[in-house]
Design a protein around this motif. Sequence first.
Motif, PDB file in Angstrom:
ATOM      1  N   ASP A 179       0.828  -1.207   0.000  1.00 20.14           N
ATOM      2  CA  ASP A 179       0.000   0.000   0.000  1.00 20.14           C
ATOM      3  C   ASP A 179       0.860   1.254   0.000  1.00 20.14           C
ATOM      4  N   LYS A 180       1.942   1.225   0.753  1.00 18.20           N
ATOM      5  CA  LYS A 180       2.820   2.391   0.837  1.00 18.20           C
ATOM      6  C   LYS A 180       3.468   2.669  -0.517  1.00 18.20           C
ATOM      7  N   PHE A 181       3.915   1.615  -1.179  1.00 15.77           N
ATOM      8  CA  PHE A 181       4.527   1.781  -2.498  1.00 15.77           C
ATOM      9  C   PHE A 181       3.526   2.379  -3.488  1.00 15.77           C
ATOM     10  N   LYS A 182       2.287   1.864  -3.493  1.00  7.03           N
ATOM     11  CA  LYS A 182       1.261   2.379  -4.406  1.00  7.03           C
ATOM     12  C   LYS A 182       0.914   3.819  -4.081  1.00  7.03           C
ATOM     13  N   CYS A 183       0.840   4.120  -2.788  1.00  8.68           N
ATOM     14  CA  CYS A 183       0.534   5.485  -2.362  1.00  8.68           C
ATOM     15  C   CYS A 183       1.614   6.453  -2.831  1.00  8.68           C
ATOM     16  N   GLU A 184       2.857   6.091  -2.629  1.00  8.48           N
ATOM     17  CA  GLU A 184       3.953   6.969  -3.030  1.00  8.48           C
ATOM     18  C   GLU A 184       4.001   7.126  -4.553  1.00  8.48           C
ATOM     19  N   LYS A 185       3.637   6.073  -5.262  1.00  8.04           N
ATOM     20  CA  LYS A 185       3.563   6.168  -6.721  1.00  8.04           C
ATOM     21  C   LYS A 185       2.454   7.133  -7.138  1.00  8.04           C
ATOM     22  N   ASN A 186       1.292   7.046  -6.463  1.00 13.09           N
ATOM     23  CA  ASN A 186       0.189   7.962  -6.763  1.00 13.09           C
ATOM     24  C   ASN A 186       0.573   9.408  -6.459  1.00 13.09           C
ATOM     25  N   VAL A 187       1.279   9.618  -5.350  1.00 10.83           N
ATOM     26  CA  VAL A 187       1.738  10.963  -5.005  1.00 10.83           C
ATOM     27  C   VAL A 187       2.646  11.501  -6.099  1.00 10.83           C
ATOM     28  N   TRP A 188       3.594  10.694  -6.534  1.00 11.62           N
ATOM     29  CA  TRP A 188       4.528  11.121  -7.579  1.00 11.62           C
ATOM     30  C   TRP A 188       3.794  11.449  -8.880  1.00 11.62           C
ATOM     31  N   ASN A 189       2.833  10.610  -9.257  1.00 13.63           N
ATOM     32  CA  ASN A 189       2.075  10.867 -10.478  1.00 13.63           C
ATOM     33  C   ASN A 189       1.279  12.165 -10.380  1.00 13.63           C
ATOM     34  N   CYS A 190       0.718  12.436  -9.204  1.00 15.32           N
ATOM     35  CA  CYS A 190      -0.030  13.681  -9.025  1.00 15.32           C
ATOM     36  C   CYS A 190       0.890  14.898  -9.106  1.00 15.32           C
ATOM     37  N   VAL A 191       2.060  14.787  -8.514  1.00 13.02           N
ATOM     38  CA  VAL A 191       3.021  15.883  -8.550  1.00 13.02           C
ATOM     39  C   VAL A 191       3.448  16.173  -9.984  1.00 13.02           C
ATOM     40  N   GLN A 192       3.534  15.135 -10.803  1.00 15.82           N
ATOM     41  CA  GLN A 192       3.955  15.304 -12.192  1.00 15.82           C
ATOM     42  C   GLN A 192       2.829  15.735 -13.120  1.00 15.82           C
ATOM     43  N   ASN A 193       1.573  15.325 -12.814  1.00 11.62           N
ATOM     44  CA  ASN A 193       0.503  15.455 -13.805  1.00 11.62           C
ATOM     45  C   ASN A 193      -0.730  16.246 -13.376  1.00 11.62           C
ATOM     46  N   SER A 194      -0.957  16.405 -12.083  1.00  5.95           N
ATOM     47  CA  SER A 194      -2.176  17.083 -11.641  1.00  5.95           C
ATOM     48  C   SER A 194      -2.017  18.597 -11.680  1.00  5.95           C
ATOM     49  N   PRO A 195      -2.840  19.312 -12.452  1.00  8.65           N
ATOM     50  CA  PRO A 195      -2.730  20.771 -12.498  1.00  8.65           C
ATOM     51  C   PRO A 195      -2.902  21.416 -11.125  1.00  8.65           C
ATOM     52  N   LEU A 196      -3.829  20.901 -10.307  1.00  9.22           N
ATOM     53  CA  LEU A 196      -4.068  21.497  -8.990  1.00  9.22           C
ATOM     54  C   LEU A 196      -2.905  21.273  -8.042  1.00  9.22           C
ATOM     55  N   VAL A 197      -2.374  20.059  -8.040  1.00 11.71           N
ATOM     56  CA  VAL A 197      -1.234  19.779  -7.163  1.00 11.71           C
ATOM     57  C   VAL A 197      -0.023  20.595  -7.607  1.00 11.71           C
ATOM     58  N   LYS A 198       0.217  20.664  -8.895  1.00  6.80           N
ATOM     59  CA  LYS A 198       1.351  21.452  -9.394  1.00  6.80           C
ATOM     60  C   LYS A 198       1.169  22.934  -9.058  1.00  6.80           C
ATOM     61  N   LEU A 199      -0.069  23.425  -9.143  1.00  5.88           N
ATOM     62  CA  LEU A 199      -0.339  24.816  -8.794  1.00  5.88           C
ATOM     63  C   LEU A 199      -0.054  25.074  -7.315  1.00  5.88           C
ATOM     64  N   MET A 200      -0.497  24.163  -6.453  1.00  3.93           N
ATOM     65  CA  MET A 200      -0.263  24.344  -5.017  1.00  3.93           C
ATOM     66  C   MET A 200       1.232  24.312  -4.696  1.00  3.93           C
ATOM     67  N   LEU A 201       1.962  23.414  -5.322  1.00  4.36           N
ATOM     68  CA  LEU A 201       3.408  23.341  -5.086  1.00  4.36           C
ATOM     69  C   LEU A 201       4.104  24.607  -5.579  1.00  4.36           C
ATOM     70  N   SER A 202       3.638  25.147  -6.705  1.00  4.31           N
ATOM     71  CA  SER A 202       4.195  26.385  -7.239  1.00  4.31           C
ATOM     72  C   SER A 202       3.909  27.555  -6.300  1.00  4.31           C
ATOM     73  N   ALA A 203       2.673  27.611  -5.772  1.00  3.34           N
ATOM     74  CA  ALA A 203       2.299  28.693  -4.858  1.00  3.34           C
ATOM     75  C   ALA A 203       3.107  28.623  -3.572  1.00  3.34           C
ATOM     76  N   LEU A 204       3.316  27.421  -3.068  1.00  3.77           N
ATOM     77  CA  LEU A 204       4.114  27.260  -1.854  1.00  3.77           C
ATOM     78  C   LEU A 204       5.568  27.666  -2.088  1.00  3.77           C
ATOM     79  N   LYS A 205       6.119  27.254  -3.210  1.00  3.65           N
ATOM     80  CA  LYS A 205       7.504  27.624  -3.528  1.00  3.65           C
ATOM     81  C   LYS A 205       7.655  29.131  -3.649  1.00  3.65           C
ATOM     82  N   SER A 206       6.708  29.771  -4.332  1.00  2.00           N
ATOM     83  CA  SER A 206       6.773  31.215  -4.518  1.00  2.00           C
ATOM     84  C   SER A 206       6.569  31.970  -3.209  1.00  2.00           C
ATOM     85  N   SER A 207       5.970  31.293  -2.226  1.00  2.00           N
ATOM     86  CA  SER A 207       5.738  31.911  -0.917  1.00  2.00           C
ATOM     87  C   SER A 207       6.861  31.622   0.064  1.00  2.00           C
ATOM     88  N   GLY A 208       7.912  30.977  -0.427  1.00  3.66           N
ATOM     89  CA  GLY A 208       9.057  30.687   0.427  1.00  3.66           C
ATOM     90  C   GLY A 208       8.941  29.400   1.205  1.00  3.66           C
TER      91      GLY A 208
END
Length: 248
Positions: A52-81
């Motif tokens: 389950d942990k392996f599948k979860c981490e794979k899903n997280v990675w796929n979302c970070v690479q492909n989800s517009p909302l997740v990528k937007l949130m990561l971009s906003a956090l980075k820009s906010s320091g």
Amino acid sequence: MNSEAKQEPLNNQSDNSDEKWGYDLYPERRGEKYNPSFARIALLGEGRESSDKFKCEKNVWNCVQNSPLVKLMLSALKSSGCEVDLKRHISCEVCDVTVNGGYDSELNQVVVCQNVSRSQGMTQAVLTHELIHMFDHCRNKLDFTNLEHLACTEIRAANLTHCSFMSSMIQGDSSPINIAKSHQDCVKTKAMYSVLSVRRVTKEEATGVVDRVFDRCYNDLEPIGRRMRRNSLDMHKAYRERFLYGYD
């Protein structure tokens, strides 16, 4: 894109209770190891934590690479320091089955419940919701032990990532003859139950604090800039328009 209304200062009086609010739902937060019973292994398919942990981490990675909302949130956090390090700030863990994820403000870490959020779609929803809490902690310096602050961030997360008309119907907050305020009612209900899930307060207290801060927090759409509609291109539009807010 909808216009944003900045949050007004909230009451900064913190609850002085020593209770470890919320984290009883996440046993691994307390250093415990999950040991399912034979019945749960046989009937619910538990006992496969490594897989389950392996599948979860794979899903997280796929979302970070492909989800517009997740990528937007990561971009906003980075820009906010507050740049996110996946290994440090996102953790797949076994949780109580009543929750699918959480945000640990003490460790500044998003928890994805690997035994509940098994699909990539559920993982995307959890990441986006909890990253809004992380953004509020970073950008607005919210105190998650303060009920008003907690209610505000739960309102924002429900407003920006949940409560389409269909989910509002399922939740019981709307019907074909009650459309006008269905989204607001859905957000209030979801935020109220989220407060209840992490704090030992009555339903009346949770409803009251959500009502007190609702208008100012509901109208704050940063960093996504719009409310998501089911089966629409809203998430893609929000990601494309991130530059309007200064996000990379």
